[in-house]
Design a protein around this motif. Structure first.
Motif, PDB file in Angstrom:
ATOM      1  N   GLU A 116       0.824  -1.217   0.000  1.00 15.85           N
ATOM      2  CA  GLU A 116       0.000   0.000   0.000  1.00 15.85           C
ATOM      3  C   GLU A 116       0.858   1.267   0.000  1.00 15.85           C
ATOM      4  N   GLY A 117       2.196   1.083  -0.077  1.00 12.65           N
ATOM      5  CA  GLY A 117       3.086   2.228  -0.046  1.00 12.65           C
ATOM      6  C   GLY A 117       3.250   2.813   1.348  1.00 12.65           C
ATOM      7  N   LYS A 118       3.006   1.994   2.373  1.00 10.64           N
ATOM      8  CA  LYS A 118       3.121   2.439   3.753  1.00 10.64           C
ATOM      9  C   LYS A 118       4.191   1.628   4.470  1.00 10.64           C
ATOM     10  N   THR A 119       4.362   1.886   5.758  1.00 12.35           N
ATOM     11  CA  THR A 119       5.274   1.101   6.581  1.00 12.35           C
ATOM     12  C   THR A 119       4.478   0.382   7.656  1.00 12.35           C
ATOM     13  N   ILE A 120       5.112  -0.564   8.330  1.00 15.48           N
ATOM     14  CA  ILE A 120       4.435  -1.301   9.398  1.00 15.48           C
ATOM     15  C   ILE A 120       4.066  -0.368  10.544  1.00 15.48           C
ATOM     16  N   GLN A 121       4.803   0.728  10.698  1.00 11.82           N
ATOM     17  CA  GLN A 121       4.477   1.704  11.750  1.00 11.82           C
ATOM     18  C   GLN A 121       3.130   2.373  11.498  1.00 11.82           C
ATOM     19  N   GLN A 170      15.574  -6.245  17.095  1.00  9.28           N
ATOM     20  CA  GLN A 170      16.768  -6.407  16.261  1.00  9.28           C
ATOM     21  C   GLN A 170      16.481  -6.237  14.772  1.00  9.28           C
ATOM     22  N   ASP A 171      15.227  -6.010  14.408  1.00  5.93           N
ATOM     23  CA  ASP A 171      14.827  -5.889  13.008  1.00  5.93           C
ATOM     24  C   ASP A 171      14.546  -4.420  12.696  1.00  5.93           C
ATOM     25  N   GLY A 172      15.316  -3.849  11.794  1.00  5.65           N
ATOM     26  CA  GLY A 172      15.189  -2.442  11.461  1.00  5.65           C
ATOM     27  C   GLY A 172      13.818  -2.040  10.948  1.00  5.65           C
ATOM     28  N   ARG A 173      13.084  -2.990  10.363  1.00  4.30           N
ATOM     29  CA  ARG A 173      11.748  -2.671   9.842  1.00  4.30           C
ATOM     30  C   ARG A 173      10.802  -2.218  10.944  1.00  4.30           C
ATOM     31  N   PHE A 174      11.044  -2.671  12.165  1.00  2.48           N
ATOM     32  CA  PHE A 174      10.096  -2.423  13.252  1.00  2.48           C
ATOM     33  C   PHE A 174      10.580  -1.339  14.217  1.00  2.48           C
ATOM     34  N   LYS A 175      11.542  -0.561  13.744  1.00  2.00           N
ATOM     35  CA  LYS A 175      12.105   0.501  14.573  1.00  2.00           C
ATOM     36  C   LYS A 175      10.997   1.456  15.013  1.00  2.00           C
ATOM     37  N   GLY A 176      10.984   1.765  16.294  1.00  2.00           N
ATOM     38  CA  GLY A 176      10.010   2.723  16.811  1.00  2.00           C
ATOM     39  C   GLY A 176       8.714   2.109  17.300  1.00  2.00           C
ATOM     40  N   ILE A 177       8.502   0.791  17.067  1.00  2.00           N
ATOM     41  CA  ILE A 177       7.293   0.145  17.594  1.00  2.00           C
ATOM     42  C   ILE A 177       7.588  -0.335  19.013  1.00  2.00           C
TER      43      ILE A 177
END
Length: 317
Positions: free
Chosen positions: A234-239, A265-272
């Motif tokens: 959808e052009g979004k991030t998991i955040q 440890q996974d950069g995709r989930f940074k800030g969650i």
């Protein structure tokens, strides 16, 4: 009381996705002459005693034997074989004093066998097979073809069944108050206990919080991966999809320690932010969970405290 060496050793176990299980027997299983093995996480056990004198109390449930005076503390003693329907042909010789979800109680058992170290991947969910009072089945000898099996009891369900007035799930919506998540996001929650999931859901609904509920750390991790792929499409991030992860610690297949560590440890989930919501109470366990990078730790189950904790981690996000 645990020494710092004990705490450090168990923290090292957690970092390797392992834990210690105390094995015990409750007598002959219903309709058989088999004496099955049962288990409880060592972290929940405060001490193991030869059965002390027990004072019977009036108007107590049939599964409650009475109270025992243990080191000056009056502790309710639960007849665990009676709860699960076993016949203790050797008598009830051992008392397990446990600390669980802000409470102390004792369970009478037939005998204690040993403590084993296991990897969480060798603990399988029992829910699909109608586990009832059992959350999971532990394969004590790993992948060995004829491995011994132990049933890991759902202590949350047992305490709710035996003493419902002391373990009520009623939520005061006015006291909890609304929690506002970033638009379009949900709380991703994981807990292997059916009664715990029900209580969490009631609390989140009272807060007006949308959520996705899962039953194990592995299921939560898979859901996180799926939601990440959908967000990217959808052009979004998991955040944009998940604002907070709320996880139990003790879960089959993948425990909360491993889930938290994987997320951090996974950069995709940074800030969650990750909130650990556990029945493993006490300062030693709070220090234990910080080692895997959790943003907050809360003991089960007070909905108002859960709401305040979610607000706090969102404010820091």
């Amino acid at each position: 009381m645990s020494t710092m060496r004990d705490i450090d050793e168990r923290t090292n176990l957690a970092s390797n996705s392992m834990f210690e299980l105390l094995l015990f027997r409750l007598g002959e299983a219903p309709g058989t002459n088999r004496r099955e093995l049962f288990g409880i996480n060592v972290f929940k056990v405060r001490e193991i005693l030869v059965m002390p004198e027990i004072t019977a109390m009036v108007n107590m449930p049939s599964t409650v034997m009475g109270v025992a005076n243990i080191r000056g503390q009056m502790i309710t003693v639960i007849n665990l074989p009676k709860v699960v329907g076993c016949n203790p042909t050797k008598g009830l010789g051992i008392l397990l004093v446990t600390e669980f979800a802000r409470t102390t109680q004792a369970f009478a058992v037939e005998e204690v066998n040993e403590i084993v170290r296991l990897e969480w991947k060798h603990v399988l969910s029992a829910e699909s097979s109608g586990g009832g009072l059992v959350t999971s089945i532990a394969r004590l000898d790993g992948n060995a073809e004829n491995t011994r099996l132990a049933q890991v009891l759902d202590v949350e369900q047992i305490l709710r069944d035996v003493m419902p007035n002391d373990h009520s799930s009623e939520v005061d919506e006015a006291q909890v108050g609304a929690v506002k998540l970033p638009p379009g996001t949900v709380v991703l929650a994981a807990d292997d206990s059916a009664v715990a999931r029900m209580m969490i859901e009631q609390g989140l609904k009272a807060m007006g919080v949308p959520y996705v509920m899962t039953k194990t750390g592995k299921e939560a991790w898979d859901m996180l991966e799926t939601m990440t792929a959908k967000a990217q499409a959808e052009g979004k991030t998991i955040q944009d999809k998940v604002s907070v992860v709320l996880t139990d610690l003790e879960m089959p297949v993948m425990d909360g320690f491993t889930l938290t560590r994987n997320i951090k440890q996974d950069g995709r989930f940074k800030g969650i932010p990750v909130i650990i919501h556990s029945s493993l109470t006490g300062s030693a366990n709070e220090g234990h969970v910080k080692s895997v990078g959790a943003d907050a730790y809360i003991a089960k189950f007070v909905a108002e405290e859960l709401g305040n904790t979610i607000r706090s981690v969102l404010a820091r996000r």
